[in-house]
Design a protein around this motif. Structure first.
Motif, short mmCIF file in Angstrom:
data_model
loop_
_atom_site.label_atom_id
_atom_site.label_comp_id
_atom_site.label_asym_id
_atom_site.label_seq_id
_atom_site.Cartn_x
_atom_site.Cartn_y
_atom_site.Cartn_z
N VAL A 11 -11.34 -0.93 -3.44
CA VAL A 11 -10.60 -2.19 -3.54
C VAL A 11 -9.28 -2.01 -2.79
O VAL A 11 -8.65 -0.95 -2.87
N GLY A 12 -8.87 -3.06 -2.07
CA GLY A 12 -7.67 -2.95 -1.26
C GLY A 12 -6.40 -2.83 -2.08
O GLY A 12 -5.39 -2.31 -1.61
N SER A 13 -6.47 -3.33 -3.32
CA SER A 13 -5.27 -3.34 -4.17
C SER A 13 -5.70 -3.38 -5.64
O SER A 13 -6.79 -3.89 -5.95
N GLU A 14 -4.82 -2.93 -6.49
CA GLU A 14 -5.08 -3.05 -7.94
C GLU A 14 -5.22 -4.52 -8.32
O GLU A 14 -5.87 -4.85 -9.31
N SER A 15 -4.60 -5.41 -7.54
CA SER A 15 -4.68 -6.84 -7.87
C SER A 15 -6.10 -7.39 -7.68
O SER A 15 -6.39 -8.50 -8.11
N ASP A 16 -7.00 -6.61 -7.06
CA ASP A 16 -8.40 -7.04 -6.90
C ASP A 16 -9.27 -6.67 -8.11
O ASP A 16 -10.42 -7.09 -8.19
N LEU A 17 -8.72 -5.89 -9.02
CA LEU A 17 -9.56 -5.31 -10.06
C LEU A 17 -10.16 -6.34 -11.01
O LEU A 17 -11.29 -6.20 -11.47
N HIS A 42 -4.79 -1.12 5.46
CA HIS A 42 -3.46 -1.26 6.05
C HIS A 42 -2.46 -0.27 5.46
O HIS A 42 -1.67 0.33 6.18
N ARG A 43 -2.53 -0.11 4.12
CA ARG A 43 -1.51 0.71 3.46
C ARG A 43 -1.89 2.19 3.42
O ARG A 43 -1.02 3.06 3.41
N THR A 44 -3.19 2.46 3.34
CA THR A 44 -3.64 3.86 3.27
C THR A 44 -4.82 4.08 4.22
O THR A 44 -5.91 4.45 3.78
N ALA A 66 -13.83 -4.44 -1.43
CA ALA A 66 -13.20 -5.71 -1.78
C ALA A 66 -11.81 -5.76 -1.18
O ALA A 66 -11.03 -4.82 -1.34
N ALA A 67 -11.53 -6.84 -0.46
CA ALA A 67 -10.18 -6.98 0.10
C ALA A 67 -9.86 -8.45 0.28
O ALA A 67 -10.75 -9.29 0.44
N GLY A 68 -8.56 -8.74 0.27
CA GLY A 68 -8.11 -10.11 0.46
C GLY A 68 -7.24 -10.25 1.69
O GLY A 68 -6.91 -9.27 2.35
N MET A 69 -6.90 -11.48 2.02
CA MET A 69 -6.03 -11.83 3.15
C MET A 69 -6.63 -11.31 4.47
O MET A 69 -7.76 -11.63 4.77
C1 RP5 Z 1 -5.37 -6.93 0.30
O1 RP5 Z 1 -4.26 -7.72 0.12
C2 RP5 Z 1 -5.83 -6.59 -1.08
O2 RP5 Z 1 -7.21 -6.38 -1.07
C3 RP5 Z 1 -5.44 -7.78 -1.91
O3 RP5 Z 1 -6.53 -8.67 -2.10
C4 RP5 Z 1 -4.37 -8.46 -1.07
C5 RP5 Z 1 -3.03 -8.50 -1.75
O4 RP5 Z 1 -2.67 -7.23 -2.20
P1 RP5 Z 1 -1.40 -7.03 -3.15
O5 RP5 Z 1 -0.22 -7.45 -2.34
O6 RP5 Z 1 -1.63 -7.86 -4.37
O7 RP5 Z 1 -1.38 -5.54 -3.46
O8 RP5 Z 1 -5.11 -5.78 1.02
#
Ligand code: RP5
Length: 164
Positions: A11-17, A42-44, A66-69
């Protein structure tokens, strides 16, 4: 020591959990071993690269990302492994998931990413698609999937029966 995971979830971020609980709960329902890591294209980027390069050697059979944006995670993983990669676009962002959907699905020829629907429906389907891939070599899992499909049909029939 835990059991060998067959499905790797990034997952790209904990916010995807929250959304991705639909993936882990479905895999649990089907008794498919899995692991989950937070890793961002992007971050890692180095973490994503090393995970993708090592996954097959570690016994992983399918990777779900899973990733957003600007959702590059699934494509970045697909570029560094021959394993099947499933992309789940996350809702949110300026277009509430449409941005992530296009970023995930529009892979140039050469690196496939099997992209599912945005959000929780896609998160569940990612697990079911991974299960179908694994079921090609697993008769027990194939029967579990068939049962799930039968139960889904029975639930709709029960709803209709209540209406008559
Ligand atoms: C993406 O950016 C992540 O998968 C997430 O869905 C989105 C926002 O990330 P956060 O800024 O909430 O960490 O890389």
């Amino acid at each position: 020591m835990g059991k060998q995971p067959l499905v790797g979830i990034l997952v790209g971020s904990e916010s995807d959990l929250d959304v991705m609980r639909a993936t882990t709960s479905t895999l649990d329902e089907l008794k498919i071993t899995h692991e989950l890591r937070v890793a961002s294209a992007h971050r890692t980027p180095a973490l994503v690269r090393s995970y993708a390069e090592e996954a097959e050697g570690r016994g992983i059979k399918v990777v779900i990302c899973a990733a957003g944006m600007a959702a590059h995670l699934a494509g970045a993983v697909g570029a560094a492994t021959d394993l099947p990669v499933i992309g789940v676009p996350m809702p949110g962002g300026v277009a509430d998931g449409l941005d992530a959907l296009l970023s995930t699905v529009q892979m140039p020829a050469g690196v496939p990413v099997a992209t599912v629907a945005v959000g929780k429906a896609g998160a569940r389907n990612a697990a079911l698609l991974a299960a179908r891939i694994l079921a090609l070599n697993d008769e027990v899992l194939r029967r579990r999937l068939r049962t799930l499909r039968d139960e889904m049909a029975a639930a709709v029939e029960a709803q209709n029966a209540e209406r008559t």
